[in-house]
Design an enzyme around this catalytic site. Sequence first.
Site, PDB file in Angstrom:
ATOM      1  N   TYR A 249       5.310  -1.115   3.286  1.00  0.00           N
ATOM      2  CA  TYR A 249       6.501  -0.835   2.490  1.00  0.00           C
ATOM      3  C   TYR A 249       6.736   0.640   2.221  1.00  0.00           C
ATOM      4  CZ  TYR A 249       5.237  -5.674   1.726  1.00  0.00           C
ATOM      5  OH  TYR A 249       4.874  -6.980   1.924  1.00  0.00           O
TER       6      TYR A 249
ATOM      7  N   PRO B 116      -1.923  -4.025   0.051  1.00  0.00           N
ATOM      8  CA  PRO B 116      -1.635  -2.886   0.930  1.00  0.00           C
ATOM      9  C   PRO B 116      -0.184  -2.421   0.812  1.00  0.00           C
ATOM     10  CG  PRO B 116      -2.940  -4.525   2.089  1.00  0.00           C
ATOM     11  CD  PRO B 116      -2.563  -5.145   0.780  1.00  0.00           C
ATOM     12  N   CYS B 117      -0.025  -1.102   0.723  1.00  0.00           N
ATOM     13  CA  CYS B 117       1.318  -0.544   0.554  1.00  0.00           C
ATOM     14  C   CYS B 117       1.931  -0.103   1.883  1.00  0.00           C
ATOM     15  CB  CYS B 117       1.277   0.647  -0.397  1.00  0.00           C
ATOM     16  SG  CYS B 117       0.303   2.052   0.216  1.00  0.00           S
ATOM     17  N   GLN B 118       1.120   0.011   2.942  1.00  0.00           N
ATOM     18  CA  GLN B 118       1.621   0.548   4.212  1.00  0.00           C
ATOM     19  C   GLN B 118       2.830  -0.207   4.771  1.00  0.00           C
ATOM     20  OE1 GLN B 118      -1.534  -0.070   3.530  1.00  0.00           O
ATOM     21  NE2 GLN B 118      -2.836   1.686   4.046  1.00  0.00           N
TER      22      GLN B 118
END
Length: 360
Positions: free
Chosen positions: A81, A77-79
């Site tokens: 960062y 998951p990128c959320q």
Amino acid sequence: MPVRAIEFYSGIGGLHLALRRSRVACSLVKAFDWDQTACQVYAANYDAKLIIRRDISTLSAVDLLYLHADVWLLSPPCQPYTILNTAARGEADPRAKSFLHLINHVLPDLTAQDLQPRYILIENVASFQDSMTRRHLVDSLQRLGYVVAEFLLTPIQFGIPNSRLRYYLLAKLSPLRFSGLQESHFDRVHETIPGTASDIPAHSLHEYLDPAHEDEIPIRHKIHDRVLSKWGRLFDIVLPSSQRTCCFTRGYTQLVERAGSILQANEDLDTTEVFDRFLEAQSRGAEDAVRILDQLHLRYFTPSELLKIFRFEEPESNQEFLWPPNISLKSQYRLIGNSVNVEVVRRLIDYLFDGDEFTT
């Protein structure tokens, strides 16, 4: 014998497809994701027996031992960062838990049994580079005996008209080494792949658009009058002849700024001039001012066009990506926006194995 790979956070299978198109003699043996819709789409396009819907934070080394995987492919998951998330908390974010679990517990447990993967590829947003998680990740991998190479790459470097800058980490278990990189380079984040051309002229969007006339574009891909009236001037507007688009995110069609470009199908008119006339009419209180923008033929990119830009579908190929009938348009955009660019990852996989015995 081909090497065996596991795909974590598999989404709609971008890492799988990149591996399949690479020069590596490798088979994917299992894929994990918690998103039920993503798993349905994955099963429709690949072997349904590969995908397991599971919370990755519950996996243990025992769960993976029987897979005998040589390769880990991860797009966590990128959320936690992303700079678009004003509340991003890095590794303190609950959504980072499963990735940290793999790095802090599962991988060391496999290493203790001499059953760790020899190759690792990780993808995330560009701002991951500045996170404490990245520093912890690199330190942990080096401590476990891996040689690490990091990259910031965008599809436009490889001729694809999309500026989706992403962070990538490649790791090889020592004594394996990366070709073209000296040990002194391992602490740098590279902007090119050694030995790979990265200044290819970008193709125009013409090659990625659906073969349909403007009046055949479904109404669901047109932009609502209310959105155009209030926010139209904030859109990133591109033409079919353009050689770039902005990064498309999971919020495409739901957000205006920094969610992705929209298409102006009519190239005969000057965008700024038409918008100036619209804004002038709007300032005079003209009720139908938004009709001035109709002549530009503004619309969202369709899911099939984005799949070509993300290289799930090759522009020159007849192979079609499948959406199960129950997958809504909003979910399609969300799943594409959460995915990877297949061509960029393919090139990285080829480089990860360059010089080793598994390439064909």
